[in-house]
Enzyme design. Structure first.
Site, PDB file in Angstrom:
ATOM      1  N   THR A 180      11.853 -12.217 -17.101  1.00  0.00           N
ATOM      2  CA  THR A 180      10.512 -11.748 -17.447  1.00  0.00           C
ATOM      3  C   THR A 180      10.318 -11.837 -18.949  1.00  0.00           C
ATOM      4  O   THR A 180      11.286 -11.765 -19.709  1.00  0.00           O
ATOM      5  CB  THR A 180      10.274 -10.295 -16.973  1.00  0.00           C
ATOM      6  OG1 THR A 180       8.940  -9.915 -17.301  1.00  0.00           O
ATOM      7  CG2 THR A 180      11.243  -9.306 -17.603  1.00  0.00           C
ATOM      8  N   HIS A 181       9.035 -12.002 -19.349  1.00  0.00           N
ATOM      9  CA  HIS A 181       8.696 -11.922 -20.784  1.00  0.00           C
ATOM     10  C   HIS A 181       7.944 -10.641 -21.056  1.00  0.00           C
ATOM     11  O   HIS A 181       7.428 -10.432 -22.145  1.00  0.00           O
ATOM     12  CB  HIS A 181       7.804 -13.103 -21.185  1.00  0.00           C
ATOM     13  CG  HIS A 181       8.272 -14.415 -20.670  1.00  0.00           C
ATOM     14  ND1 HIS A 181       7.826 -14.953 -19.477  1.00  0.00           N
ATOM     15  CD2 HIS A 181       9.177 -15.274 -21.158  1.00  0.00           C
ATOM     16  CE1 HIS A 181       8.429 -16.098 -19.267  1.00  0.00           C
ATOM     17  NE2 HIS A 181       9.260 -16.318 -20.262  1.00  0.00           N
ATOM     18  N   ARG A 185      18.276 -13.668  -9.470  1.00  0.00           N
ATOM     19  CA  ARG A 185      17.300 -13.650 -10.557  1.00  0.00           C
ATOM     20  C   ARG A 185      16.059 -12.918 -10.055  1.00  0.00           C
ATOM     21  O   ARG A 185      15.491 -13.299  -9.033  1.00  0.00           O
ATOM     22  CB  ARG A 185      16.910 -15.081 -10.929  1.00  0.00           C
ATOM     23  CG  ARG A 185      15.710 -15.137 -11.885  1.00  0.00           C
ATOM     24  CD  ARG A 185      15.038 -16.493 -11.905  1.00  0.00           C
ATOM     25  NE  ARG A 185      15.930 -17.530 -12.327  1.00  0.00           N
ATOM     26  CZ  ARG A 185      15.770 -18.811 -11.957  1.00  0.00           C
ATOM     27  NH1 ARG A 185      14.793 -19.175 -11.138  1.00  0.00           N
ATOM     28  NH2 ARG A 185      16.613 -19.713 -12.369  1.00  0.00           N
ATOM     29  N   ASP A 200      15.836 -21.721  -7.144  1.00  0.00           N
ATOM     30  CA  ASP A 200      14.515 -21.193  -7.480  1.00  0.00           C
ATOM     31  C   ASP A 200      13.843 -20.749  -6.190  1.00  0.00           C
ATOM     32  O   ASP A 200      14.073 -21.337  -5.132  1.00  0.00           O
ATOM     33  CB  ASP A 200      13.648 -22.292  -8.111  1.00  0.00           C
ATOM     34  CG  ASP A 200      14.067 -22.632  -9.527  1.00  0.00           C
ATOM     35  OD1 ASP A 200      14.702 -21.803 -10.187  1.00  0.00           O
ATOM     36  OD2 ASP A 200      13.746 -23.756  -9.963  1.00  0.00           O
ATOM     37  N   MET A 201      12.993 -19.726  -6.294  1.00  0.00           N
ATOM     38  CA  MET A 201      12.242 -19.325  -5.102  1.00  0.00           C
ATOM     39  C   MET A 201      10.855 -19.953  -5.195  1.00  0.00           C
ATOM     40  O   MET A 201      10.151 -19.772  -6.174  1.00  0.00           O
ATOM     41  CB  MET A 201      12.135 -17.798  -5.021  1.00  0.00           C
ATOM     42  CG  MET A 201      11.677 -17.312  -3.681  1.00  0.00           C
ATOM     43  SD  MET A 201      12.677 -17.937  -2.288  1.00  0.00           S
ATOM     44  CE  MET A 201      14.008 -16.743  -2.226  1.00  0.00           C
ATOM     45  N   ARG A 221       1.865 -24.346 -13.439  1.00  0.00           N
ATOM     46  CA  ARG A 221       2.155 -22.931 -13.158  1.00  0.00           C
ATOM     47  C   ARG A 221       2.281 -22.136 -14.452  1.00  0.00           C
ATOM     48  O   ARG A 221       1.902 -20.985 -14.524  1.00  0.00           O
ATOM     49  CB  ARG A 221       3.415 -22.793 -12.300  1.00  0.00           C
ATOM     50  CG  ARG A 221       3.161 -23.082 -10.828  1.00  0.00           C
ATOM     51  CD  ARG A 221       4.274 -22.536  -9.955  1.00  0.00           C
ATOM     52  NE  ARG A 221       5.541 -23.131 -10.284  1.00  0.00           N
ATOM     53  CZ  ARG A 221       5.967 -24.312  -9.841  1.00  0.00           C
ATOM     54  NH1 ARG A 221       5.206 -25.020  -9.034  1.00  0.00           N
ATOM     55  NH2 ARG A 221       7.135 -24.778 -10.196  1.00  0.00           N
ATOM     56  N   ARG A 222       2.807 -22.792 -15.511  1.00  0.00           N
ATOM     57  CA  ARG A 222       2.900 -22.089 -16.805  1.00  0.00           C
ATOM     58  C   ARG A 222       1.500 -21.843 -17.366  1.00  0.00           C
ATOM     59  O   ARG A 222       1.225 -20.802 -17.938  1.00  0.00           O
ATOM     60  CB  ARG A 222       3.722 -22.902 -17.816  1.00  0.00           C
ATOM     61  CG  ARG A 222       5.146 -23.191 -17.401  1.00  0.00           C
ATOM     62  CD  ARG A 222       6.040 -21.969 -17.241  1.00  0.00           C
ATOM     63  NE  ARG A 222       5.910 -21.143 -16.083  1.00  0.00           N
ATOM     64  CZ  ARG A 222       6.466 -21.349 -14.878  1.00  0.00           C
ATOM     65  NH1 ARG A 222       7.187 -22.411 -14.660  1.00  0.00           N
ATOM     66  NH2 ARG A 222       6.291 -20.478 -13.907  1.00  0.00           N
ATOM     67  N   GLY A 274       7.028 -13.695  -9.613  1.00  0.00           N
ATOM     68  CA  GLY A 274       6.520 -14.636  -8.608  1.00  0.00           C
ATOM     69  C   GLY A 274       5.347 -15.421  -9.169  1.00  0.00           C
ATOM     70  O   GLY A 274       4.470 -14.835  -9.814  1.00  0.00           O
TER      71      GLY A 274
HETATM   72  C1  FAD Z   1      13.719 -17.606 -16.251  1.00  0.00           C
HETATM   73  C2  FAD Z   1      12.582 -17.557 -15.296  1.00  0.00           C
HETATM   74  C3  FAD Z   1      12.737 -18.107 -14.031  1.00  0.00           C
HETATM   75  C4  FAD Z   1      11.695 -18.035 -13.108  1.00  0.00           C
HETATM   76  N1  FAD Z   1      11.885 -18.495 -11.836  1.00  0.00           N
HETATM   77  C5  FAD Z   1      10.917 -18.339 -10.924  1.00  0.00           C
HETATM   78  C6  FAD Z   1      11.131 -18.668  -9.554  1.00  0.00           C
HETATM   79  O1  FAD Z   1      12.203 -19.117  -9.151  1.00  0.00           O
HETATM   80  N2  FAD Z   1      10.097 -18.495  -8.686  1.00  0.00           N
HETATM   81  C7  FAD Z   1       8.876 -17.993  -9.097  1.00  0.00           C
HETATM   82  O2  FAD Z   1       7.994 -17.823  -8.261  1.00  0.00           O
HETATM   83  N3  FAD Z   1       8.656 -17.674 -10.386  1.00  0.00           N
HETATM   84  C8  FAD Z   1       9.632 -17.837 -11.308  1.00  0.00           C
HETATM   85  N4  FAD Z   1       9.400 -17.482 -12.608  1.00  0.00           N
HETATM   86  C9  FAD Z   1       8.018 -17.160 -13.049  1.00  0.00           C
HETATM   87  C10 FAD Z   1       7.696 -15.701 -12.862  1.00  0.00           C
HETATM   88  O3  FAD Z   1       7.610 -15.409 -11.499  1.00  0.00           O
HETATM   89  C11 FAD Z   1       6.363 -15.329 -13.563  1.00  0.00           C
HETATM   90  O4  FAD Z   1       5.323 -16.091 -13.026  1.00  0.00           O
HETATM   91  C12 FAD Z   1       6.390 -15.530 -15.063  1.00  0.00           C
HETATM   92  O5  FAD Z   1       7.633 -15.236 -15.608  1.00  0.00           O
HETATM   93  C13 FAD Z   1       5.364 -14.645 -15.758  1.00  0.00           C
HETATM   94  O6  FAD Z   1       5.678 -13.309 -15.524  1.00  0.00           O
HETATM   95  P1  FAD Z   1       6.285 -12.328 -16.643  1.00  0.00           P
HETATM   96  O7  FAD Z   1       7.316 -11.510 -15.987  1.00  0.00           O
HETATM   97  O8  FAD Z   1       6.727 -13.082 -17.829  1.00  0.00           O
HETATM   98  O9  FAD Z   1       5.100 -11.329 -16.957  1.00  0.00           O
HETATM   99  P2  FAD Z   1       3.596 -11.564 -17.419  1.00  0.00           P
HETATM  100  O10 FAD Z   1       2.976 -10.216 -17.341  1.00  0.00           O
HETATM  101  O11 FAD Z   1       2.965 -12.682 -16.668  1.00  0.00           O
HETATM  102  O12 FAD Z   1       3.757 -12.008 -18.918  1.00  0.00           O
HETATM  103  C14 FAD Z   1       4.183 -11.129 -19.947  1.00  0.00           C
HETATM  104  C15 FAD Z   1       3.848 -11.781 -21.280  1.00  0.00           C
HETATM  105  O13 FAD Z   1       4.627 -12.975 -21.440  1.00  0.00           O
HETATM  106  C16 FAD Z   1       3.861 -14.009 -22.013  1.00  0.00           C
HETATM  107  N5  FAD Z   1       3.808 -15.138 -21.085  1.00  0.00           N
HETATM  108  C17 FAD Z   1       4.172 -15.154 -19.788  1.00  0.00           C
HETATM  109  N6  FAD Z   1       4.021 -16.387 -19.265  1.00  0.00           N
HETATM  110  C18 FAD Z   1       3.562 -17.166 -20.262  1.00  0.00           C
HETATM  111  C19 FAD Z   1       3.218 -18.546 -20.372  1.00  0.00           C
HETATM  112  N7  FAD Z   1       3.340 -19.366 -19.331  1.00  0.00           N
HETATM  113  N8  FAD Z   1       2.771 -19.029 -21.571  1.00  0.00           N
HETATM  114  C20 FAD Z   1       2.676 -18.208 -22.635  1.00  0.00           C
HETATM  115  N9  FAD Z   1       2.990 -16.888 -22.600  1.00  0.00           N
HETATM  116  C21 FAD Z   1       3.414 -16.382 -21.432  1.00  0.00           C
HETATM  117  C22 FAD Z   1       2.519 -13.416 -22.336  1.00  0.00           C
HETATM  118  O14 FAD Z   1       2.572 -12.921 -23.667  1.00  0.00           O
HETATM  119  C23 FAD Z   1       2.395 -12.269 -21.375  1.00  0.00           C
HETATM  120  O15 FAD Z   1       1.561 -11.250 -21.836  1.00  0.00           O
HETATM  121  C24 FAD Z   1      10.438 -17.474 -13.513  1.00  0.00           C
HETATM  122  C25 FAD Z   1      10.302 -16.916 -14.781  1.00  0.00           C
HETATM  123  C26 FAD Z   1      11.346 -16.921 -15.656  1.00  0.00           C
HETATM  124  C27 FAD Z   1      11.171 -16.263 -16.994  1.00  0.00           C
END
Ligand code: FAD
Length: 303
Positions: free
Chosen positions: A223-224, A181, A130-131, A285-286, A185
């Site tokens: 990403t979601h 991955r 993980d970063m 963080r979530r 961030g």
């Molecule tokens: C598999 C995975 C591994 C990751 N590993 C790292 C890592 O090693 N280091 C790091 O810094 N970050 C990590 N992250 C977190 C990442 O950096 C983002 O902070 C996070 O994924 C939210 O960004 P997003 O791309 O989903 O887009 P966003 O624009 O934030 O979200 C898109 C949509 O997804 C939904 N959503 C997103 N997050 C949530 C939530 N917590 N609860 C409910 N709905 C939500 C919402 O509907 C939102 O509109 C990881 C994420 C994933 C999916």
């Protein structure tokens, strides 16, 4: 603003004690964390694999303060790898370097990581580092390089599109042949080193996507964000990359509707599956990513 406060709150030991001792807060955390024991993590992983996903198991915890804690985390990871291998669960584990003590004695931390890389390699499992926050970026990338030097080519790391340095890191790690991955961030970084604007973070994500699909090794798109998911899919088609040449990754408990849809249309999906007792920082963080959730959390803490 709320997000930044939540990320800072994720670093507070006092709040952690308050939250982890609170039954309602623990119940809420279960939305994002599969349970506190290895057995609970493995049970959730089996359910997801039966439903057509792969998993990357994450023993929650970070920034340990003693060698004893780091040893314990390494032992638990090794037991997790063994349990995954016994049940033939694909596809790997996610490890926070700071949890293995990179902030303490760097050599001992690397030895723990080598040991886990060896165990995972024998079990046919991938390891993603993980970063974490930007103080650890270079250390993490160097660890991947050193582990590849030892022959552990099944070890990769996450890269964060919000960091200005990431396009260069992607090229550097593509040359090494590490499977990366790509995520946006999740930490509170300064404007000096990171994009703060959502449009710029997304644009950087798209640029890194192209670099990974053109020159990377089995990229993992975490990403979601449905617009970015659409971009990755279109870009993969444009570059004639079949669906088995990359995967999407999503967090346990987040946008399960999108997860279902991706599996239904034949995309590969790996669920990042956290478990363990030290769930507080991960959970905060979530919440920071979706501050609408904070009201429920505060009510649970105070009620
Ligand atoms: C598999 C995975 C591994 C990751 N590993 C790292 C890592 O090693 N280091 C790091 O810094 N970050 C990590 N992250 C977190 C990442 O950096 C983002 O902070 C996070 O994924 C939210 O960004 P997003 O791309 O989903 O887009 P966003 O624009 O934030 O979200 C898109 C949509 O997804 C939904 N959503 C997103 N997050 C949530 C939530 N917590 N609860 C409910 N709905 C939500 C919402 O509907 C939102 O509109 C990881 C994420 C994933 C999916």
């Amino acid at each position: 603003m709320v997000s930044t406060l939540l990320v800072r709150a994720s670093e507070s030991r006092r709040l952690e004690q308050l939250a982890t001792g609170n039954v309602a807060a623990r119940g809420l955390a279960r939305r994002f964390v599969a349970g506190e024991s290895i057995d609970e993590g493995i049970a959730a992983a089996s359910g997801l694999v039966d439903a057509g996903r792969t998993v990357s198991l994450d023993l929650v915890g970070e920034h340990v303060t003693s060698e004893v804690e780091s040893d314990r985390a390494a032992d638990e990871y090794e037991a997790t790898i063994t349990a995954m291998a016994e049940r033939s669960l694909p596809s790997g584990v996610s490890i926070k370097p700071s949890q293995l003590g990179t902030g303490l004695d760097a050599d001992r931390a690397r030895a723990r990581l080598s040991r886990l890389a060896e165990a995972a390699g024998q079990a046919g499992l991938h390891v993603t580092l993980d970063m974490e926050d930007s103080d650890t970026t270079e250390v993490t990338i160097k660890l991947v390089e050193e582990l590849h030097g030892e022959g552990h080519t099944h070890v990769g790391c996450a890269v964060q599109s919000y960091l200005h340095r990431t396009p260069d890191d992607v090229e550097r790690l593509n040359e090494l042949g590490a499977s990366l991955r790509l995520c946006k961030g999740a930490y509170a970084e300064s404007e000096r080193i990171a994009h703060r604007d959502k449009a710029a973070i997304d644009e950087a994500y798209r640029r890194c996507t192209t670099a990974l699909l053109e020159r990377g090794t089995y990229p993992r798109f975490a990403t979601h964000d449905h617009r970015l998911i659409g971009f990755v899919r279109r870009e993969a088609r444009r570059l004639s990359q079949p669906t088995h040449a990359y995967e999407f990754q999503m967090l346990y408990g987040v946008r399960t509707d999108v997860q279902d849809r991706l599996v239904d249309i034949g995309e590969q999906l790996c669920v990042y599956l956290p478990f363990g007792e030290a769930w507080y920082a991960y959970f905060m963080r979530r919440l920071a990513e979706r501050p609408a959730n904070i009201l429920f959390f505060l009510r649970a803490l105070t009620g």
